[in-house]
Design an enzyme around this catalytic site. Sequence first.
Site, mmCIF file in Angstrom:
data_model
loop_
_atom_site.group_PDB
_atom_site.id
_atom_site.type_symbol
_atom_site.label_atom_id
_atom_site.label_comp_id
_atom_site.label_asym_id
_atom_site.label_seq_id
_atom_site.Cartn_x
_atom_site.Cartn_y
_atom_site.Cartn_z
ATOM 1 N N ASN A 9 -20.966 -17.237 -33.752
ATOM 2 C CA ASN A 9 -21.833 -17.079 -35.011
ATOM 3 C C ASN A 9 -21.069 -17.598 -36.280
ATOM 4 O O ASN A 9 -20.012 -16.786 -36.611
ATOM 5 C CB ASN A 9 -22.080 -15.598 -35.174
ATOM 6 N N ARG A 90 -25.230 -19.090 -32.681
ATOM 7 C CA ARG A 90 -26.423 -18.155 -33.539
ATOM 8 C C ARG A 90 -26.746 -19.045 -34.767
ATOM 9 O O ARG A 90 -26.010 -19.513 -35.504
ATOM 10 C CB ARG A 90 -25.778 -16.979 -34.085
ATOM 11 N N HIS A 179 -33.473 -11.977 -37.897
ATOM 12 C CA HIS A 179 -32.937 -10.904 -37.070
ATOM 13 C C HIS A 179 -33.883 -11.126 -35.509
ATOM 14 O O HIS A 179 -33.986 -9.961 -35.202
ATOM 15 C CB HIS A 179 -33.277 -9.449 -37.429
ATOM 16 N N GLY A 209 -29.635 -1.912 -40.472
ATOM 17 C CA GLY A 209 -28.283 -2.052 -40.877
ATOM 18 C C GLY A 209 -27.766 -2.500 -42.228
ATOM 19 O O GLY A 209 -28.560 -2.189 -42.776
ATOM 20 N N ARG A 240 -29.486 -6.055 -50.743
ATOM 21 C CA ARG A 240 -30.555 -6.903 -51.361
ATOM 22 C C ARG A 240 -31.716 -5.878 -51.832
ATOM 23 O O ARG A 240 -31.636 -4.760 -51.103
ATOM 24 C CB ARG A 240 -31.094 -7.807 -49.936
ATOM 25 N N GLY A 330 -26.730 -0.589 -37.155
ATOM 26 C CA GLY A 330 -25.702 0.385 -37.695
ATOM 27 C C GLY A 330 -26.353 1.505 -38.033
ATOM 28 O O GLY A 330 -25.930 2.721 -37.514
ATOM 29 N N VAL A 331 -27.129 1.544 -38.875
ATOM 30 C CA VAL A 331 -27.646 3.025 -39.636
ATOM 31 C C VAL A 331 -28.723 3.416 -38.510
ATOM 32 O O VAL A 331 -28.723 4.708 -38.056
ATOM 33 C CB VAL A 331 -28.498 2.701 -40.910
ATOM 34 N N GLU A 333 -29.172 3.242 -35.234
ATOM 35 C CA GLU A 333 -28.425 3.665 -34.095
ATOM 36 C C GLU A 333 -27.653 5.024 -34.204
ATOM 37 O O GLU A 333 -27.438 5.663 -33.485
ATOM 38 C CB GLU A 333 -27.399 2.736 -33.553
ATOM 39 N N ASN A 334 -26.987 5.125 -35.369
ATOM 40 C CA ASN A 334 -26.047 6.075 -35.807
ATOM 41 C C ASN A 334 -26.344 7.121 -36.717
ATOM 42 O O ASN A 334 -25.679 8.170 -36.773
ATOM 43 C CB ASN A 334 -24.636 5.402 -36.306
ATOM 44 N N GLU A 384 -27.005 -8.705 -29.758
ATOM 45 C CA GLU A 384 -27.399 -9.897 -30.331
ATOM 46 C C GLU A 384 -26.594 -11.025 -29.239
ATOM 47 O O GLU A 384 -27.135 -12.153 -29.026
ATOM 48 C CB GLU A 384 -27.331 -10.093 -31.701
HETATM 49 P P1 AMP Z 1 -24.813 -3.298 -39.116
HETATM 50 O O1 AMP Z 1 -25.098 -4.261 -40.296
HETATM 51 O O2 AMP Z 1 -25.920 -3.165 -38.041
HETATM 52 O O3 AMP Z 1 -23.371 -3.322 -38.823
HETATM 53 O O4 AMP Z 1 -24.637 -1.932 -39.990
HETATM 54 C C1 AMP Z 1 -23.859 -1.606 -40.866
HETATM 55 C C2 AMP Z 1 -24.605 -0.389 -41.506
HETATM 56 O O5 AMP Z 1 -24.311 0.880 -40.629
HETATM 57 C C3 AMP Z 1 -23.423 0.169 -42.864
HETATM 58 O O6 AMP Z 1 -24.303 0.710 -43.815
HETATM 59 C C4 AMP Z 1 -22.865 1.349 -41.856
HETATM 60 O O7 AMP Z 1 -22.312 2.493 -42.889
HETATM 61 C C5 AMP Z 1 -23.798 2.090 -41.042
HETATM 62 N N1 AMP Z 1 -23.310 2.748 -40.118
HETATM 63 C C6 AMP Z 1 -22.374 2.248 -39.189
HETATM 64 N N2 AMP Z 1 -21.715 3.357 -38.371
HETATM 65 C C7 AMP Z 1 -22.748 4.609 -38.794
HETATM 66 C C8 AMP Z 1 -22.313 5.787 -38.464
HETATM 67 N N3 AMP Z 1 -21.480 6.270 -37.523
HETATM 68 N N4 AMP Z 1 -23.299 6.772 -39.343
HETATM 69 C C9 AMP Z 1 -23.772 6.224 -40.376
HETATM 70 N N5 AMP Z 1 -23.977 5.069 -40.605
HETATM 71 C C10 AMP Z 1 -23.075 3.934 -40.039
#
Ligand code: AMP
Length: 398
Positions: A9, A90, A179, A209, A240, A330-331, A333-334, A384
């Site tokens: 990528n 990618r 995406h 994310g 954005r 990121g957001v 999943e977590n 991905e």
């Molecule tokens: P991504 O673009 O998918 O890598 O997601 C990045 C975003 O996911 C960022 O805003 C991170 O703060 C958030 N993120 C990653 N891990 C966590 C977590 N354990 N708790 C809350 N937000 C998270």
Amino acid sequence: MSKTVLVINAGSSSIKYQLTDPVDGTAVASGIVERIGEDMGIVTHKYNGESHTTELVIADHGVGLRKVLELFEQYGPDLEEAGIVAVGHRVVQGGSVFPGPTVITDEVVEQIRGLIPLAPLHNPGHVRGIEVARELFMQVPHVAIFDTSFFQTLPAEAYTYALPKEITQKFAIRRYGFHGTSHQFVSREVANVLGLPNEEVSQIVLHVGSGASVSAVQNGRAVETSMGLTPLEGLVMGTRTGDIDPAVIFHLYRTEGLSIDEIDTMFNKQSGLKGMAGQNDFRELLRLIDEGSADAKLALDVFVHRLVKYIGSYMAVLGGLPNAITFTAGVGENNALVRQMVADRLAGFGIALDPALNEVRSGEPRIISTPDSTVKILVVPTNEELEIARQTVAKIAE
Ligand code: AMP
């Protein structure tokens, strides 16, 4: 290790790579070249649970990728033994030219270059990465996997902007969606988790994310998505705006004399959570909320509100309640809080999260709704690189 795909990528100043086993999904080795073209660059290579970081001046993508090969030699794995069968690239923007994975030839490189006006931030870096990788890995086929391909099935009423027809045709202006690799991977995983054929599932996927997008997928085909001509449209993102009245641009231009480039930078890099609360990282945003920041709280509320609006409209597009609504990235999943806030707003549809299941941290796809929820809510980790590796292998087997 049997056969592997090298997934690349390449961005304007970075190259992410992952040596992936497309069958069992293992990330054999991975890494990132950063700050290409800057005063000092950095390469991080990960293998066997160890991370190796090297600083050097990286004048261009060629220097960066050659350094990666050196690191493979130095720290492993042995690329001969890794049995690389193909390189999967990618590519963010495939326009209407590429409805699916494409074996890269000189002509394909030129076509990707030709799409630069539609993706000025992404496609130039992809082209450089592809050119260099084709020189260094001459013996195997290279395949381009486009972020836009999964959304080439959108019906015309979903992808057409209400602009003069001559303009949309002349400049290829339409909604492309991005995406797509993630939405495709996750929507198939959802069907697996539900134990249903993908062709029979109606679903909404929330890729949340730092970039964020929603898709509506019916019977394995995408029918709607929130990103448009570029990844700027749709949800509130880290930096954005997402959806905004285009008249804001005219207003800023006329009243402040801001240039188009300044407004472009503001909308893409200084807005979203960062613009509203000063932080684009979600964990930092939550910290600010804990500290009592009203701006951060409002930013979270705007973020969740936009998500809920899209879910509601996509349920209408799908013609009823879907089988599943899934959180990924990121957001998604977590972050249990965002999932709970979204679900609470959907309670009127009979949708309910199980609070205990929602709090479980896991790398596995899972259902987090209550047994009697009208719609299943899932968390599915996106992958991905694996999707790119799988599509690459499928393409070269044709
Ligand atoms: P991504 O673009 O998918 O890598 O997601 C990045 C975003 O996911 C960022 O805003 C991170 O703060 C958030 N993120 C990653 N891990 C966590 C977590 N354990 N708790 C809350 N937000 C998270």
